[in-house]
Design a protein around this motif. Structure first.
Motif, PDB file in Angstrom:
ATOM      1  N   LEU A  13     -27.583 101.460 -27.104  1.00  0.00           N
ATOM      2  CA  LEU A  13     -26.861 102.201 -26.061  1.00  0.00           C
ATOM      3  C   LEU A  13     -26.600 101.386 -24.798  1.00  0.00           C
ATOM      4  CD1 LEU A  13     -28.725 105.622 -26.402  1.00  0.00           C
ATOM      5  CD2 LEU A  13     -26.479 104.986 -27.314  1.00  0.00           C
ATOM      6  N   SER A  14     -26.887 100.079 -24.840  1.00  0.00           N
ATOM      7  CA  SER A  14     -26.771  99.262 -23.637  1.00  0.00           C
ATOM      8  C   SER A  14     -25.323  99.058 -23.185  1.00  0.00           C
ATOM      9  CB  SER A  14     -27.419  97.899 -23.862  1.00  0.00           C
ATOM     10  OG  SER A  14     -26.639  97.120 -24.743  1.00  0.00           O
ATOM     11  N   GLY A  15     -24.366  99.124 -24.110  1.00  0.00           N
ATOM     12  CA  GLY A  15     -22.971  98.936 -23.733  1.00  0.00           C
ATOM     13  C   GLY A  15     -22.553  97.481 -23.620  1.00  0.00           C
ATOM     14  N   LYS A  16     -23.453  96.561 -23.919  1.00  0.00           N
ATOM     15  CA  LYS A  16     -23.128  95.144 -23.873  1.00  0.00           C
ATOM     16  C   LYS A  16     -22.443  94.737 -25.161  1.00  0.00           C
ATOM     17  CE  LYS A  16     -26.824  94.087 -20.718  1.00  0.00           C
ATOM     18  NZ  LYS A  16     -28.168  93.612 -20.556  1.00  0.00           N
ATOM     19  N   GLY A  17     -21.758  93.616 -25.116  1.00  0.00           N
ATOM     20  CA  GLY A  17     -21.050  93.121 -26.288  1.00  0.00           C
ATOM     21  C   GLY A  17     -22.002  92.507 -27.311  1.00  0.00           C
ATOM     22  N   TRP A  18     -21.439  92.219 -28.492  1.00  0.00           N
ATOM     23  CA  TRP A  18     -22.245  91.676 -29.592  1.00  0.00           C
ATOM     24  C   TRP A  18     -22.913  90.370 -29.212  1.00  0.00           C
ATOM     25  CZ3 TRP A  18     -23.494  94.473 -33.659  1.00  0.00           C
ATOM     26  CH2 TRP A  18     -22.697  95.561 -33.989  1.00  0.00           C
ATOM     27  N   TRP A  19     -22.203  89.511 -28.474  1.00  0.00           N
ATOM     28  CA  TRP A  19     -22.759  88.209 -28.112  1.00  0.00           C
ATOM     29  C   TRP A  19     -23.993  88.382 -27.232  1.00  0.00           C
ATOM     30  CZ3 TRP A  19     -21.949  83.559 -30.025  1.00  0.00           C
ATOM     31  CH2 TRP A  19     -22.415  82.452 -29.321  1.00  0.00           C
ATOM     32  N   ARG A  20     -23.936  89.284 -26.266  1.00  0.00           N
ATOM     33  CA  ARG A  20     -25.084  89.532 -25.390  1.00  0.00           C
ATOM     34  C   ARG A  20     -26.229  90.190 -26.148  1.00  0.00           C
ATOM     35  NH1 ARG A  20     -24.121  90.417 -19.782  1.00  0.00           N
ATOM     36  NH2 ARG A  20     -26.363  90.709 -19.685  1.00  0.00           N
ATOM     37  N   LEU A  21     -25.901  91.094 -27.070  1.00  0.00           N
ATOM     38  CA  LEU A  21     -26.945  91.768 -27.843  1.00  0.00           C
ATOM     39  C   LEU A  21     -27.692  90.803 -28.751  1.00  0.00           C
ATOM     40  CD1 LEU A  21     -25.114  95.045 -28.918  1.00  0.00           C
ATOM     41  CD2 LEU A  21     -26.708  94.730 -27.024  1.00  0.00           C
ATOM     42  N   ALA A  22     -27.015  89.748 -29.211  1.00  0.00           N
ATOM     43  CA  ALA A  22     -27.631  88.807 -30.141  1.00  0.00           C
ATOM     44  C   ALA A  22     -28.804  88.068 -29.514  1.00  0.00           C
ATOM     45  CB  ALA A  22     -26.591  87.808 -30.629  1.00  0.00           C
ATOM     46  N   GLY A  23     -28.821  87.925 -28.197  1.00  0.00           N
ATOM     47  CA  GLY A  23     -29.904  87.214 -27.523  1.00  0.00           C
ATOM     48  C   GLY A  23     -31.043  88.111 -27.069  1.00  0.00           C
ATOM     49  N   SER A  24     -31.044  89.354 -27.483  1.00  0.00           N
ATOM     50  CA  SER A  24     -32.062  90.300 -27.022  1.00  0.00           C
ATOM     51  C   SER A  24     -33.366  90.137 -27.796  1.00  0.00           C
ATOM     52  CB  SER A  24     -31.555  91.727 -27.189  1.00  0.00           C
ATOM     53  OG  SER A  24     -31.474  92.032 -28.563  1.00  0.00           O
ATOM     54  N   PRO A  25     -34.477  90.552 -27.196  1.00  0.00           N
ATOM     55  CA  PRO A  25     -35.763  90.510 -27.907  1.00  0.00           C
ATOM     56  C   PRO A  25     -35.757  91.372 -29.171  1.00  0.00           C
ATOM     57  CG  PRO A  25     -36.132  90.813 -25.562  1.00  0.00           C
ATOM     58  CD  PRO A  25     -34.655  90.934 -25.791  1.00  0.00           C
ATOM     59  N   GLN A  26     -35.056  92.498 -29.137  1.00  0.00           N
ATOM     60  CA  GLN A  26     -34.997  93.364 -30.318  1.00  0.00           C
ATOM     61  C   GLN A  26     -34.313  92.654 -31.478  1.00  0.00           C
ATOM     62  OE1 GLN A  26     -34.212  94.246 -27.172  1.00  0.00           O
ATOM     63  NE2 GLN A  26     -34.488  96.426 -26.823  1.00  0.00           N
ATOM     64  N   ALA A  27     -33.224  91.946 -31.205  1.00  0.00           N
ATOM     65  CA  ALA A  27     -32.518  91.219 -32.256  1.00  0.00           C
ATOM     66  C   ALA A  27     -33.384  90.093 -32.800  1.00  0.00           C
ATOM     67  CB  ALA A  27     -31.196  90.671 -31.735  1.00  0.00           C
ATOM     68  N   ALA A  28     -34.095  89.396 -31.925  1.00  0.00           N
ATOM     69  CA  ALA A  28     -34.982  88.320 -32.369  1.00  0.00           C
ATOM     70  C   ALA A  28     -36.113  88.866 -33.231  1.00  0.00           C
ATOM     71  CB  ALA A  28     -35.550  87.582 -31.162  1.00  0.00           C
ATOM     72  N   GLU A  29     -36.598  90.051 -32.904  1.00  0.00           N
ATOM     73  CA  GLU A  29     -37.661  90.685 -33.694  1.00  0.00           C
ATOM     74  C   GLU A  29     -37.150  91.104 -35.067  1.00  0.00           C
ATOM     75  OE1 GLU A  29     -40.551  94.616 -33.400  1.00  0.00           O
ATOM     76  OE2 GLU A  29     -39.552  93.884 -31.600  1.00  0.00           O
ATOM     77  N   ALA A  30     -35.917  91.582 -35.127  1.00  0.00           N
ATOM     78  CA  ALA A  30     -35.356  92.063 -36.394  1.00  0.00           C
ATOM     79  C   ALA A  30     -34.846  90.929 -37.270  1.00  0.00           C
ATOM     80  CB  ALA A  30     -34.222  93.052 -36.113  1.00  0.00           C
ATOM     81  N   MET A  31     -34.216  89.935 -36.660  1.00  0.00           N
ATOM     82  CA  MET A  31     -33.577  88.864 -37.433  1.00  0.00           C
ATOM     83  C   MET A  31     -34.371  87.571 -37.272  1.00  0.00           C
ATOM     84  SD  MET A  31     -29.548  89.712 -36.872  1.00  0.00           S
ATOM     85  CE  MET A  31     -29.611  89.634 -35.100  1.00  0.00           C
ATOM     86  N   THR A  32     -35.482  87.495 -37.967  1.00  0.00           N
ATOM     87  CA  THR A  32     -36.348  86.323 -37.938  1.00  0.00           C
ATOM     88  C   THR A  32     -35.796  85.246 -38.868  1.00  0.00           C
ATOM     89  OG1 THR A  32     -37.682  87.188 -39.739  1.00  0.00           O
ATOM     90  CG2 THR A  32     -38.374  87.784 -37.492  1.00  0.00           C
ATOM     91  N   ILE A  33     -36.440  84.097 -38.876  1.00  0.00           N
ATOM     92  CA  ILE A  33     -36.052  83.019 -39.787  1.00  0.00           C
ATOM     93  C   ILE A  33     -36.152  83.502 -41.230  1.00  0.00           C
ATOM     94  CG2 ILE A  33     -36.641  80.697 -40.611  1.00  0.00           C
ATOM     95  CD1 ILE A  33     -35.426  80.701 -37.825  1.00  0.00           C
TER      96      ILE A  33
END
Length: 69
Positions: free
Chosen positions: A22-42
């Motif tokens: 619900l942040s309203g940010k674009g995909w590029w900004r969302l990709a650098g979030s802690p949540q994305a890093a937690e979900a998309m690990t190596i």
């Protein structure tokens, strides 16, 4: 599939997934979030069958950081 559902299925707690979705940010900004890093690990990327550029670079760079002297 929504962003929130994807994150929840990857193990991100529901409230954190919705904060990001619900942040309203674009995909590029969302990709650098802690949540994305937690979900998309190596490991997640490996399961997707993607090529690891780091592994290919290490295999091709047999001389290390030397200039081949």
């Amino acid at each position: 599939m929504s962003i929130a559902n994807f994150l929840q299925e990857a193990g991100v707690p529901e409230w954190r997934a919705w904060v990001l979705a619900l942040s309203g940010k674009g995909w590029w900004r969302l990709a650098g979030s802690p949540q994305a890093a937690e979900a998309m690990t190596i490991a997640w990327f490996n399961r997707q069958g993607l090529v690891s550029l780091a592994h290919h670079h290490a295999a091709l760079n047999i001389t290390g950081n030397r200039r081949g002297t």
